[in-house]
Design a protein around this motif. Structure first.
Motif, mmCIF file in Angstrom:
data_model
loop_
_atom_site.group_PDB
_atom_site.id
_atom_site.type_symbol
_atom_site.label_atom_id
_atom_site.label_comp_id
_atom_site.label_asym_id
_atom_site.label_seq_id
_atom_site.Cartn_x
_atom_site.Cartn_y
_atom_site.Cartn_z
ATOM 1 N N MET A 152 37.973 32.933 55.241
ATOM 2 C CA MET A 152 39.399 33.269 55.235
ATOM 3 C C MET A 152 40.089 32.679 54.004
ATOM 4 N N LYS A 153 39.745 31.427 53.669
ATOM 5 C CA LYS A 153 40.338 30.755 52.516
ATOM 6 C C LYS A 153 39.964 31.500 51.232
ATOM 7 N N PHE A 154 38.694 31.903 51.143
ATOM 8 C CA PHE A 154 38.211 32.629 49.973
ATOM 9 C C PHE A 154 38.916 33.980 49.835
ATOM 10 N N LEU A 155 39.007 34.733 50.928
ATOM 11 C CA LEU A 155 39.626 36.055 50.887
ATOM 12 C C LEU A 155 41.129 35.968 50.615
ATOM 13 N N SER A 156 41.777 34.958 51.196
ATOM 14 C CA SER A 156 43.214 34.778 50.958
ATOM 15 C C SER A 156 43.479 34.462 49.487
ATOM 16 N N ARG A 157 42.606 33.656 48.912
ATOM 17 C CA ARG A 157 42.748 33.316 47.492
ATOM 18 C C ARG A 157 42.529 34.554 46.631
ATOM 19 N N LEU A 158 41.554 35.364 47.020
ATOM 20 C CA LEU A 158 41.255 36.592 46.287
ATOM 21 C C LEU A 158 42.434 37.562 46.362
ATOM 22 N N LYS A 159 43.020 37.680 47.530
ATOM 23 C CA LYS A 159 44.160 38.587 47.722
ATOM 24 C C LYS A 159 45.384 38.100 46.953
ATOM 25 N N SER A 160 45.663 36.790 47.010
ATOM 26 C CA SER A 160 46.868 36.249 46.378
ATOM 27 C C SER A 160 46.770 36.228 44.854
ATOM 28 N N ALA A 161 45.545 36.367 44.326
ATOM 29 C CA ALA A 161 45.378 36.363 42.866
ATOM 30 C C ALA A 161 46.023 37.597 42.235
#
Length: 200
Positions: A152-161
């Motif tokens: 979740m942390k990885f995907l959230s970071r990817l989305k927010s980039a």
């Protein structure tokens, strides 16, 4: 029963009974039907044998479904199927450039203002990812809280980039899942795919 439709109105229908002893293939072209029937009969006879990668007929069928989505013709499908099912025979076949996916079934579908990716892996694991403008949702079976939190942390970071759109992220998740055999392999593949992207 599995029905696959290829370009040029080529349709293949595969029927395998519960025990895998009776394999029936119907196709517009009799020679393709015979080749497919031979390949599948050889494979179903080996299902469950020590050292053979497929332990059930369901896994064989999932593999066929996934391969059918990437094959552009029945020739590519047959060649890819021989590699996927580890079939060796004496009939030479032309080299066809098709990348054989692992037997993973992945569905991508629109949902409201976002996308849902549903992946079912060869080893029995499964995940569902929902991504939209406001949030990301993740569910895995079986769940692993520590891993799932990291994902979740990885995907959230990817989305927010904001480097890619939500659709791009969903397509990447689907593409990597196609060539992964479990969630751990998918996550590793995602990290590699992001690392390989050129930085702006």
């Amino acid at each position: 029963m599995l029905r696959i439709m290829f370009p040029k109105s080529m349709t293949v229908t595969v029927t395998i009974d519960g025990g895998g002893k009776n394999v029936s293939v119907a196709a517009n072209d009799e020679k393709f039907a015979e080749r497919l029937s031979s390949i599948l009969q050889w494979s179903t006879n080996r299902v469950g044998e020590p050292g053979y990668p497929f332990t059930s007929l369901n896994q064989v069928i999932y593999g066929m479904e996934t391969l059918a989505r990437s094959a552009m013709s029945i020739e590519q499908f047959i060649e890819g199927l021989r590699e996927l099912l580890e079939v060796s025979d004496k009939h030479p076949v032309p080299e066809v450039g098709v990348r054989t996916p692992s037997p993973t079934v992945v569905d991508l579908s629109p949902s409201g203002n976002g996308w849902i990716v549903d992946a079912r892996f060869l080893r029995g694991e499964r995940f569902k990812l929902a991504i939209n403008k406001a949030s990301i949702g993740w569910a895995a079976d079986p769940p692993e809280p520590t891993r799932d939190k990291a994902i979740m942390k990885f995907l959230s970071r990817l989305k927010s980039a904001r480097v890619s759109s939500d659709e791009d992220v969903a397509l990447l998740v689907m593409e990597v899942a196609h060539y992964s055999s479990d969630i751990a392999g998918w996550l590793k593949g995602m990290h590699s795919a992001i690392a390989e992207e050129p930085r702006s």
